[in-house]
Design an enzyme around this catalytic site. Structure first.
Site, PDB file in Angstrom:
ATOM      1  N   ASP A  90      -3.840  -3.221   5.478  1.00  0.00           N
ATOM      2  CA  ASP A  90      -4.329  -2.860   6.807  1.00  0.00           C
ATOM      3  C   ASP A  90      -3.152  -2.591   7.732  1.00  0.00           C
ATOM      4  O   ASP A  90      -2.288  -3.448   7.922  1.00  0.00           O
ATOM      5  CB  ASP A  90      -5.191  -3.985   7.384  1.00  0.00           C
ATOM      6  CG  ASP A  90      -5.824  -3.597   8.701  1.00  0.00           C
ATOM      7  OD1 ASP A  90      -6.938  -3.032   8.672  1.00  0.00           O
ATOM      8  OD2 ASP A  90      -5.210  -3.843   9.762  1.00  0.00           O
ATOM      9  N   TYR A  95       1.064  -0.308  15.163  1.00  0.00           N
ATOM     10  CA  TYR A  95       1.830  -1.402  14.587  1.00  0.00           C
ATOM     11  C   TYR A  95       3.292  -1.028  14.389  1.00  0.00           C
ATOM     12  O   TYR A  95       4.139  -1.913  14.193  1.00  0.00           O
ATOM     13  CB  TYR A  95       1.252  -1.821  13.228  1.00  0.00           C
ATOM     14  CG  TYR A  95      -0.120  -2.438  13.282  1.00  0.00           C
ATOM     15  CD1 TYR A  95      -0.782  -2.662  14.489  1.00  0.00           C
ATOM     16  CD2 TYR A  95      -0.768  -2.803  12.108  1.00  0.00           C
ATOM     17  CE1 TYR A  95      -2.041  -3.218  14.516  1.00  0.00           C
ATOM     18  CE2 TYR A  95      -2.028  -3.368  12.126  1.00  0.00           C
ATOM     19  CZ  TYR A  95      -2.670  -3.567  13.336  1.00  0.00           C
ATOM     20  OH  TYR A  95      -3.927  -4.114  13.348  1.00  0.00           O
ATOM     21  N   LYS A 121      -5.364   3.097  11.726  1.00  0.00           N
ATOM     22  CA  LYS A 121      -6.128   3.197  12.971  1.00  0.00           C
ATOM     23  C   LYS A 121      -5.434   4.150  13.937  1.00  0.00           C
ATOM     24  O   LYS A 121      -4.193   4.122  14.048  1.00  0.00           O
ATOM     25  CB  LYS A 121      -6.263   1.820  13.629  1.00  0.00           C
ATOM     26  CG  LYS A 121      -6.718   0.720  12.685  1.00  0.00           C
ATOM     27  CD  LYS A 121      -6.710  -0.640  13.346  1.00  0.00           C
ATOM     28  CE  LYS A 121      -6.856  -1.739  12.315  1.00  0.00           C
ATOM     29  NZ  LYS A 121      -5.624  -1.978  11.553  1.00  0.00           N
ATOM     30  N   HIS A 154      -8.994   2.387  17.025  1.00  0.00           N
ATOM     31  CA  HIS A 154      -8.468   1.024  17.137  1.00  0.00           C
ATOM     32  C   HIS A 154      -9.198   0.179  18.185  1.00  0.00           C
ATOM     33  O   HIS A 154      -9.508  -0.988  17.946  1.00  0.00           O
ATOM     34  CB  HIS A 154      -6.970   1.084  17.452  1.00  0.00           C
ATOM     35  CG  HIS A 154      -6.222  -0.133  17.034  1.00  0.00           C
ATOM     36  ND1 HIS A 154      -4.870  -0.125  16.813  1.00  0.00           N
ATOM     37  CD2 HIS A 154      -6.614  -1.408  16.777  1.00  0.00           C
ATOM     38  CE1 HIS A 154      -4.464  -1.324  16.454  1.00  0.00           C
ATOM     39  NE2 HIS A 154      -5.514  -2.127  16.430  1.00  0.00           N
TER      40      HIS A 154
END
Length: 352
Positions: A90, A95, A121, A154
């Site tokens: 994931d 990120y 996402k 997201h």
């Protein structure tokens, strides 16, 4: 649940550390980890492994060291996860570690790409039609892959500061319309084969309803925070009623960050009830918490770069919790601030 495990005779976790260390002595092929069949906006036969690994660094504020703080650390952890038998990863554009995920996947040959399930996402919040398409292309470029298995929006908000989409311009837009326009871009990505399945993340019932009202493809997955301190069972029921799979992030309550940031007295892993149930089943507290969620068919992505914890997280499917044990966990007293991440309920139906 970060760092390394020390095997010492007087360690309270010596049983679990020793057993997981034995498993780590050999390279592990794909374990017998169950999967769920994705429905709605998912290619036929798309299966999502129940066990995944999260790659976000919650503790990335200045002066702190997150579990995942650069691409090198991310690559090392993802490679270890694949070696341990994990197959679902994931990640997200926000990120800032997708290059590391791609490096780990592309630098090994033991596990074929079609055996690996990648979730990514787009956003922050909804970006608008063209920006969603553009950011997805950047995601593929960062990871050096040709498709992802699951792509999510997201967050349901806030709206972007700038967008070419008139339905998403901050001062004039309506959050409902921006979510819907962004979802239409997600459908285009799905139909092109860029993502085998599409879904949403952190969407409450009213946000999901925005997508349902389009009368088009329904999300295959809704990923949101779920653990014993914060479990929106009404949202789980709503999603599953519409064949939307539920994916938990922060399933352990982010023990490396949540308790300190939110002033909890202890981590969820340290609660006497959790420890007592774990001892009864000869499992670790982390395994008990994850099993509690899996009883509701909720798939999980706990974060770790600890090899022994990866093994634990992959071995939660060989025992059962009783109905009474599950009820006790669900009914545990909650701290004043039980949620790790911001509450999506604060994102209104209209303006944001």
């Amino acid at each position: 649940r970060s760092g390394s495990v020390t095997l010492s005779p007087d360690s309270t976790m010596s049983f679990f550390a020793f057993s997981t260390a034995l498993l780590l002595l050999s390279t592990i092929a794909a374990l017998d980890v169950p999967s769920i069949n994705l429905q709605n906006a998912a290619a036929p036969g798309t299966k999502m492994p129940a066990a995944g690994i999260g790659t976000f660094g919650y503790a990335s504020q200045p002066g702190r060291r997150a579990e995942y703080w650069n691409n090198s650390v991310t690559a090392t952890a993802v490679a270890a996860w694949l070696k341990a038998g994990g197959r679902r990863i994931d990640t997200a554009y926000d990120y800032r570690g997708e290059a590391g995920v791609g490096q780990a996947i592309n630098s090994q040959t033991a596990v074929a790409r079609d055996e690996i399930f990648i979730t990514s996402k787009v956003g922050g919040g909804p970006l608008g039609y063209n920006e969603t398409l553009a950011q997805f292309q950047e995601i593929l470029k960062q990871m050096n892959v040709t498709y992802v298995d699951l792509l999510l929006i997201h967050w349901p908000g806030p709206l972007p500061l700038r967008s070419s989409d008139p339905k998403c311009r901050l001062l004039t837009a309506n959050g409902r319309e921006c979510r819907q326009s962004s979802w239409l871009a997600m459908e285009a990505i799905f139909k092109s084969g860029g993502a085998k399945a599409i879904g949403v993340s952190n969407f409450e019932q009213n946000h999901v309803q925005d997508i349902l009202d389009l009368k088009g493809s329904l999300p295959a997955v809704n990923q949101f925070e779920y653990h014993p301190y914060w479990h929106e069972d009404d949202l789980v029921e709503f999603c599953q009623k519409h064949s939307i799979a539920v994916n938990s992030y922060a399933p352990l309550g982010t023990p490396d960050w949540g308790p300190e940031f939110h002033h909890w007295n202890s981590t969820i892993l340290e609660l006497p009830l959790i420890k007592a149930i774990a001892a009864k089943h000869s499992k670790s507290p982390a395994q008990v918490i994850q099993r509690w969620a899996w009883h509701k068919q909720i798939v999980l992505n706990p974060r770790t770069w600890n090899d022994a914890h990866m093994i634990e997280n992959l071995n939660i499917f060989d025992f059962e919790l009783s109905a009474d044990e599950r009820a006790q966990i669900s009914a545990m007293p909650k701290p004043a601030s039980p949620k790790v991440c911001p509450d999506p309920h604060a994102i209104p139906y209209g303006v944001q």
